[in-house]
Design an enzyme around this catalytic site. Structure first.
Site, short mmCIF file in Angstrom:
data_model
loop_
_atom_site.label_atom_id
_atom_site.label_comp_id
_atom_site.label_asym_id
_atom_site.label_seq_id
_atom_site.Cartn_x
_atom_site.Cartn_y
_atom_site.Cartn_z
N THR A 178 0.84 -1.19 0.00
CA THR A 178 0.00 0.00 0.00
C THR A 178 0.88 1.25 0.00
O THR A 178 1.87 1.32 0.73
CB THR A 178 -0.93 0.03 1.22
OG1 THR A 178 -1.87 -1.05 1.11
CG2 THR A 178 -1.71 1.34 1.29
N PHE A 180 1.01 5.15 0.88
CA PHE A 180 0.39 6.17 1.71
C PHE A 180 0.96 7.54 1.33
O PHE A 180 2.11 7.64 0.91
CB PHE A 180 0.69 5.94 3.19
CG PHE A 180 0.11 4.68 3.75
CD1 PHE A 180 -1.08 4.70 4.47
CD2 PHE A 180 0.75 3.46 3.58
CE1 PHE A 180 -1.61 3.54 5.00
CE2 PHE A 180 0.22 2.30 4.10
CZ PHE A 180 -0.96 2.33 4.82
#
Length: 290
Positions: A178, A180
């Site tokens: 992921t 961010f």
């Protein structure tokens, strides 16, 4: 962005303690105080109000794709991107203390986490139940104490809520990562020439034939690498499309300056959201050659 050395008061994130966003904060800013927020809107509001100094917000995942809410909320928030962080996602199958894998009948988690762990769910023939988030599922499982119910969440969540990990690293894809973005109230552009940089901006093109094609032509002719381009509707209007883009470089770099000048000519709206150091994980990006 490298690990921070300056102590920060609070960093907002969406979710409950033990969420992946919480882990990203602990990795990037080990001295900061994480501030859990129920929704993305709450997290952005905490930054805007000054309750939090920064926000750690997921924007895309290598398996699930973009986090759609953020692409709508970020441009309207008035906040700025000052950094990025990439976090490998490792999902754990957990249950109340003393539970056995053979006893598990159901598993609860965020819809993306369930989708990223299909193999073990099929293998164990257990029923997936969609919940609001991963860490919240772990908390719920711990509170209920039902040894036939499991959750998929992080190791940190298992530690926080006192759950046993019955099977570790159950994600289907090892590349599950992921990205961010770190948000702040004020713009803080990285210094030109300070290393690999990313410039993020949003824009809407004029209502002209081939406007998007013409607006983007300058990036090709000036040799600017565009690493991300996404579109989404504004206020539910099929004809009002806003674009979100990431490019390599600093706006004052000669090639990027020319490309942005051409983009602005064909755009009715344009705003730079952030100029920040590229995370070292970007060095692992590669494309297979034919």
């Amino acid at each position: 962005m490298t690990k921070a050395t300056t102590r920060l008061k609070k960093i907002a994130f969406q979710g409950e303690p033990g969420a992946n966003s919480h882990i990203a904060i602990a990795d990037a800013y080990p001295d900061a105080e994480p501030l859990a927020c129920a929704t993305f809107e709450d997290a952005l509001a905490a930054i805007t109000s000054g309750e939090a100094d920064l926000g750690m917000i997921p924007i895309e995942n290598s398996v699930a794709g973009r986090v759609a809410d953020i692409h709508h909320l970020l441009p309207a928030s008035g906040l700025f991107i000052v950094g990025e962080w990439f976090l490998p996602i490792r999902h754990q199958l957990m249950a109340p203390r003393g539970a056995k894998l053979a006893d598990i009948k159901t598993v609860e988690s965020h819809v993306h986490a369930l989708g990223q762990c299909r193999r073990i769910i099929r293998k164990l023939n257990i029923k997936p139940i969609v919940a609001a988030d991963t860490a919240g599922s772990a908390r719920d499982i711990a509170e209920r104490g039902d040894k036939s119910a499991a959750a998929i969440a992080s190791k940190l969540a298992a530690d926080i809520y006192g759950l046993d990990i019955l099977s570790a690293d159950v994600e289907d894809e090892t590349h599950n990562t992921t990205r961010f973005v770190v948000l702040a109230r004020e713009a803080n552009w990285a210094k030109q020439g300070s290393g690999p940089l990313v410039t993020t901006f949003v824009f809407r093109v004029r209502n002209l034939p081939a406007a998007l094609y013409k607006a983007l032509g300058g990036f090709a002719t000036n040799g600017v690498n565009m690493t991300k381009l996404e579109s989404y509707m504004v206020d539910g209007n099929f004809f009002a499309t806003q674009f979100y883009a990431d490019v390599d470089g600093h706006p004052d770099d000669r090639g990027l300056a020319f490309a942005l000048e051409e983009l602005k000519f064909f755009s009715r709206e344009f705003r730079i959201v952030g100029v920040y150091p590229g995370h070292p994980f970007r060095a692992t990006f590669s494309e297979k050659q034919d």
